[in-house]
Design an enzyme around this catalytic site. Structure first.
Site, PDB file in Angstrom:
ATOM      1  N   ALA A  25     -19.339  -1.436  70.837  1.00 48.08           N
ATOM      2  CA  ALA A  25     -20.346  -0.634  71.327  1.00 48.08           C
ATOM      3  C   ALA A  25     -19.793   0.728  71.843  1.00 48.08           C
ATOM      4  O   ALA A  25     -20.622   1.448  72.485  1.00 48.08           O
ATOM      5  CB  ALA A  25     -21.105  -1.214  72.446  1.00 48.08           C
ATOM      6  N   ALA A  26     -18.622   1.047  71.792  1.00 46.15           N
ATOM      7  CA  ALA A  26     -18.030   2.420  72.233  1.00 46.15           C
ATOM      8  C   ALA A  26     -18.725   3.332  71.333  1.00 46.15           C
ATOM      9  O   ALA A  26     -19.160   4.400  71.993  1.00 46.15           O
ATOM     10  CB  ALA A  26     -16.488   2.303  71.977  1.00 46.15           C
ATOM     11  N   GLY A  27     -18.908   3.285  70.339  1.00 43.60           N
ATOM     12  CA  GLY A  27     -19.507   3.943  69.340  1.00 43.60           C
ATOM     13  C   GLY A  27     -21.090   4.305  69.686  1.00 43.60           C
ATOM     14  O   GLY A  27     -21.623   5.481  69.758  1.00 43.60           O
ATOM     15  N   ASP A  28     -21.853   3.170  70.388  1.00 42.68           N
ATOM     16  CA  ASP A  28     -23.128   3.251  70.610  1.00 42.68           C
ATOM     17  C   ASP A  28     -23.190   4.262  71.824  1.00 42.68           C
ATOM     18  O   ASP A  28     -24.158   4.908  71.910  1.00 42.68           O
ATOM     19  CB  ASP A  28     -23.797   1.807  70.607  1.00 42.68           C
ATOM     20  CG  ASP A  28     -23.725   1.043  69.225  1.00 42.68           C
ATOM     21  OD1 ASP A  28     -23.997   1.843  68.231  1.00 42.68           O
ATOM     22  OD2 ASP A  28     -23.663   0.047  69.361  1.00 42.68           O
TER      23      ASP A  28
HETATM   24  P1  ADP Z   1     -17.107   2.805  66.762  1.00 42.57           P
HETATM   25  O1  ADP Z   1     -17.285   1.925  67.916  1.00 42.57           O
HETATM   26  O2  ADP Z   1     -18.349   3.378  66.261  1.00 42.57           O
HETATM   27  O3  ADP Z   1     -16.052   2.489  65.674  1.00 42.57           O
HETATM   28  P2  ADP Z   1     -15.102   4.578  67.951  1.00 42.57           P
HETATM   29  O4  ADP Z   1     -14.233   3.173  68.258  1.00 42.57           O
HETATM   30  O5  ADP Z   1     -14.577   5.886  67.241  1.00 42.57           O
HETATM   31  O6  ADP Z   1     -16.512   4.184  67.498  1.00 42.57           O
HETATM   32  O7  ADP Z   1     -15.393   4.944  69.593  1.00 42.57           O
HETATM   33  C1  ADP Z   1     -16.355   5.726  70.089  1.00 42.57           C
HETATM   34  C2  ADP Z   1     -15.723   6.828  71.112  1.00 42.57           C
HETATM   35  O8  ADP Z   1     -15.536   5.833  72.222  1.00 42.57           O
HETATM   36  C3  ADP Z   1     -14.450   7.437  70.578  1.00 42.57           C
HETATM   37  O9  ADP Z   1     -14.547   8.615  69.887  1.00 42.57           O
HETATM   38  C4  ADP Z   1     -13.875   7.589  71.838  1.00 42.57           C
HETATM   39  O10 ADP Z   1     -14.068   8.718  72.856  1.00 42.57           O
HETATM   40  C5  ADP Z   1     -14.181   6.370  72.945  1.00 42.57           C
HETATM   41  N1  ADP Z   1     -13.177   5.184  72.675  1.00 42.57           N
HETATM   42  C6  ADP Z   1     -13.303   4.221  72.030  1.00 42.57           C
HETATM   43  N2  ADP Z   1     -12.170   3.348  72.108  1.00 42.57           N
HETATM   44  C7  ADP Z   1     -11.505   4.031  73.011  1.00 42.57           C
HETATM   45  C8  ADP Z   1     -10.326   3.782  73.750  1.00 42.57           C
HETATM   46  N3  ADP Z   1      -9.446   2.634  73.429  1.00 42.57           N
HETATM   47  N4  ADP Z   1      -9.868   4.570  74.751  1.00 42.57           N
HETATM   48  C9  ADP Z   1     -10.543   5.779  75.024  1.00 42.57           C
HETATM   49  N5  ADP Z   1     -11.673   6.067  74.521  1.00 42.57           N
HETATM   50  C10 ADP Z   1     -12.264   5.176  73.762  1.00 42.57           C
END
Ligand code: ADP
Length: 323
Positions: free
Chosen positions: A257-260
């Site tokens: 859900a980081a991407g969401d």
């Molecule tokens: P998805 O969940 O769609 O694969 P990402 O993994 O690229 O998306 O994460 C979305 C955003 O969240 C990234 O561009 C970044 O800014 C942030 N993010 C994700 N993981 C981390 C992390 N381990 N540390 C810091 N920021 C993170």
């Protein structure tokens, strides 16, 4: 950034009933394994992005389709708990609510089956009923986990109404490149960018790979490309300007859900008239907060969480510039 106004965000996408089961190891073909925990959650990328937008303070409308069943009612109830307008969530009398079954082992490896059902039966009549909600928004945000013809109709309606559009092309589906030209921004993650551009990361440095991959996506019709890079932050290109926004350092425990969170935060900032760097920085912080917490919806940050992380972290400086 205009913080005095509430952004109006309209999210179109999938709503899934998530069933998680945990066991020491994943079953082999034909095998039954006894697990030790289960959990049932409201999910789907569309639903998650709507909840993320609402937590971040946007007036949020969800558009999508559920079945006339108890799972659908559970999902609708969960949207209402988050104060999301759900009149554009239609109930399908033929197809049941979509489900997602996730098997997780002790190491955190998983095996997932998504059954979209109602999410992939969104007709032209359905999108006609959704369009008034799209016209009412400052920004329209969608993904690819519904039938693509419905995504296309909604994107066209948003464009025709002059509503800003953000397409998160997830999951990558063949043929979805044809929708890129309808979006003001596309926001693939690394895997999706690689899949659509067919640019393998291979031996290239990250900035070079981002530049090459984004160039292909722009040739495919995208106007502006934002690639999310997990713990490496995010990258932007519109063909003239390129920018890499460093991540916020956090103790990451679960990037689900980081991407969401990123997409909802980015869409809100765009709706409020933020510049691209400012929007990416805020969205990076939202994604980082989500990555620092367990689970999907429970990990989604509020606006206060995001501002607190931004205040704590040393101000990251962007690298790159005009190409
Ligand atoms: P998805 O969940 O769609 O694969 P990402 O993994 O690229 O998306 O994460 C979305 C955003 O969240 C990234 O561009 C970044 O800014 C942030 N993010 C994700 N993981 C981390 C992390 N381990 N540390 C810091 N920021 C993170």
């Amino acid at each position: 950034m205009n913080v005095s106004r509430e952004a109006r965000v309209c999210v179109f996408g999938d709503l899934l009933y998530d069933c998680f089961v945990w066991a020491d190891r994943l079953p082999r073909v034909g095998e039954t394994v006894t697990g030790f925990r289960n959990g049932f959650f409201a999910g789907g990328k569309g639903g998650n992005q709507a909840v993320a937008a609402a937590r971040l303070g946007a007036r949020t409308t969800m558009l999508g389709k559920i079945g006339r069943d108890s799972h659908g009612e559970f999902l609708r109830g969960s949207l209402r708990e988050s104060h999301i307008e759900d009149a554009g969530v239609l109930s399908d009398s033929e197809h049941p609510t979509g489900t997602c079954c996730v098997h997780v082992d002790r190491k955190g490896d998983n095996a997932i089956i998504v059954v979209p059902l109602a999410n992939e039966s969104i007709s032209a009549d359905d999108t006609d009923r959704m369009i008034p909600f799209i016209r009412d928004a400052d920004v329209f945000l969608c993904q690819l986990q519904t039938n693509l013809d419905a995504v296309e109709r909604c994107l066209r309606a948003a464009r025709d109404a002059g509503v800003m559009t953000v397409l998160n092309p997830a999951p990558a589906k063949p043929g979805a490149e044809q929708l890129f030209h309808l979006a003001d921004y596309i926001t693939p993650n690394e895997t999706e960018a690689e899949s659509f551009s067919r640019c393998p990361q291979g031996t290239l440095g990250l900035d070079d790979w981002c530049g090459q991959s984004a160039a292909v996506l722009l040739r495919q019709g995208a106007r502006r490309v934002v690639i999310t890079l997990g713990k490496q932050g995010s990258y932007y290109s519109d063909g003239a300007e390129a920018l890499r926004m460093p991540p916020f350092p956090v103790d990451a425990v679960d990037s689900t859900a980081a991407g969401d969170a990123f997409n909802a935060a980015f869409a809100i900032q765009m709706a409020l008239g933020a510049g691209i760097g400012e929007a990416m920085r805020y969205a990076n912080a939202a994604g980082a907060v989500a990555a620092s917490r367990h689970g999907s919806r429970p990990s989604l940050p509020t606006r206060e969480d995001v501002l607190a992380l931004m205040a704590r972290a040393e101000q990251p400086r962007s690298t790159g510039g005009t190409r």
